[in-house]
Write an enzyme that holds these catalytic residues in place. Structure first.
Site, PDB file in Angstrom:
ATOM      1  N   SER A  15      -8.520  -0.521   6.939  1.00 15.63           N
ATOM      2  CA  SER A  15      -8.503  -1.979   8.005  1.00 15.63           C
ATOM      3  C   SER A  15      -7.186  -1.774   8.604  1.00 15.63           C
ATOM      4  O   SER A  15      -7.104  -2.265   9.612  1.00 15.63           O
ATOM      5  CB  SER A  15      -8.931  -3.166   7.596  1.00 15.63           C
TER       6      SER A  15
ATOM      7  N   LYS B 295       1.122  -0.977  -0.084  1.00 15.09           N
ATOM      8  CA  LYS B 295       0.160  -0.184  -0.182  1.00 15.09           C
ATOM      9  C   LYS B 295       0.815   1.455  -0.190  1.00 15.09           C
ATOM     10  O   LYS B 295       0.648   2.243   0.208  1.00 15.09           O
ATOM     11  CB  LYS B 295      -1.107   0.281   1.304  1.00 15.09           C
TER      12      LYS B 295
END
Length: 417
Positions: free
Chosen positions: A126, A96
């Site tokens: 999350s 990410k």
């Protein structure tokens, strides 16, 4: 974020440009191979059954999805050599970081650094995108507000807070998270940097595929014996899909190369929304699942969906159950010595246990076989969390700790380590 119409086109060339933009901020993560896992992946499941297979404690019954199936029916025997792209060793422990640095960099170019610092940025995640945006924001001295579900793993929460982000907790569904994001934006004026459903995120995530493609070619040029005979590059890549930012980015990066791209999902409690959606020819907008692959609990976004439904870009999506994910996770850790989170084990589980996928590989690859890239998307978990997932019976735990003999007897022996 920029209007979609103002973003670079979703092309391989745009992914290459994204890589140039972010390479100073990210790691070129390593490539790893494992002969043991290659052997297992190239062996029919019927010969890997727990009662007789070579890896008794790690292999689930291949027929555990249907009590009427017989192990002897699982006969697919693809020839594969696997190449693991270790994004678990990326900054913040997951891929990410690529999308976050690219998206924030583009935002700064558009609005100016002073304006971005004045307003700040916000997202919901999350854990992995949360940590990634927090790191990118900290790097550029930009305030970051991160909305996280209360059920996020403690390691991901603490990792996000360690980057100086303001963490706000929410419910676990996408609707609940997005509602809190809207509230934060109203109060602070922060700009939303979405976790997956934006071209700038997609282009950043696709950069790992460029590296993987080149790393495999370089490795096989140096040592051809690590691949299938006569080939010096990738034939296919398998990557997880949750919101779809990574998979659609990889599809974009590899379009036109001849490398097939496949998606991998958990199927617990409907987590395989992309697989189901492809079969029903419609995007599933709501997902509520507690699969152990917590990074894949999200429905596919609109923009990623437009990419993964293009058959010229994505060859298919396949799913696995919780036991199969656990088995792949154990193999990666015990055999390849790779510390990964459950979501990252899903592509390996598909390669090892999804019989339909294995049949496809055998059929399309033929006797020559395929070189297959496996994206290990992240490693943000803890020893305690992994131990809880497996929770072995006491006897097996004691055997693993070398405190009882094979027949359960307690013995103390002076044995060289």
């Amino acid at each position: 974020m920029a209007e979609v119409s103002q973003c670079p086109p979703l092309t391989r060339e745009s992914v290459q440009a994204a890589h140039k933009r972010i390479k100073q901020y990210i790691h070129r993560t390593p490539l790893v191979t494992c002969d043991t896992i290659n052997t297992l992946a190239s062996t029919p499941q019927s010969r890997r059954c727990p009662s007789s297979g070579p890896n008794v404690l790690s292999e689930p019954a291949p027929h555990d999805l249907n009590v009427h199936d017989k192990a002897t029916e699982y006969t697919a025997e693809p020839t594969v050599r696997l190449f693991f792209k270790c994004e678990n060793q990326q900054r913040i422990g997951a891929f990410k970081a690529r999308g976050a640095f690219h998206a924030l960099g583009r935002l700064i170019d558009e609005q100016g650094i002073d304006e971005v610092r004045r307003k700040g940025v916000v997202t919901h995640s999350s854990g992995n995108h949360a940590q990634a945006l927090a790191l990118a924001a900290w790097t550029h001295n930009v305030p970051a507000h991160i909305v996280m579900p209360t059920i996020s793993t403690p390691s991901k929460i603490s990792g996000t807070q360690a980057q100086g982000a303001n963490v706000i907790f929410s419910g676990s569904t996408s609707d609940e998270r997005e509602a809190v994001v809207v509230d934060v934006m109203k109060k602070t004026g922060a700009t939303l940097v979405p976790p997956y459903d934006h071209p700038d995120i997609i282009l950043g995530q696709g950069t790992q595929a460029l590296e993987l493609e080149q790393q495999v070619t370089d490795l096989l040029t140096e040592n051809a014996g690590l691949g299938v005979p006569g080939k010096y590059g990738l034939d296919a890549v398998i990557a997880p899909i949750g919101g779809g930012g990574m998979l659609s980015g990889i599809c974009t990066a590899l379009q036109g190369t001849g490398i097939k791209v496949f998606g991998a999902e958990p199927n617990f409690e409907g987590a395989n929304d992309a697989e189901i959606g492809l079969k029903q020819n419609k995007r599933i907008e709501k997902v509520k699942t507690l699969t152990i692959a917590d990074g894949l609990r999200t429905p596919v976004g609109e923009i990623p969906w437009s990419i993964v439904t293009d058959k010229s870009k994505l060859a298919g999506i396949y799913s696995v159950n919780e036991d199969q994910i656990k088995a792949a996770l154990r193999l990666a850790m015990e055999r390849a010595k790779l510390f990964i989170e459950p979501s990252a084990a899903v592509p390996l589980a598909v390669m090892l246990y999804n019989e339909d996928f294995r049949k496809l590989v055998q059929r399309e690859a033929g006797p020559g076989g395929w070189n297959v890239g496996i994206i290990l998307s992240g490693g943000n978990t803890t020893v305690d969390a992994i131990a809880a997932i497996f929770a072995p019976p006491a006897k097996f735990e004691q055997r693993a700790q070398a405190t009882v003999g094979a027949n359960g007897e307690r013995v103390a022996e002076n044995v060289a380590g």
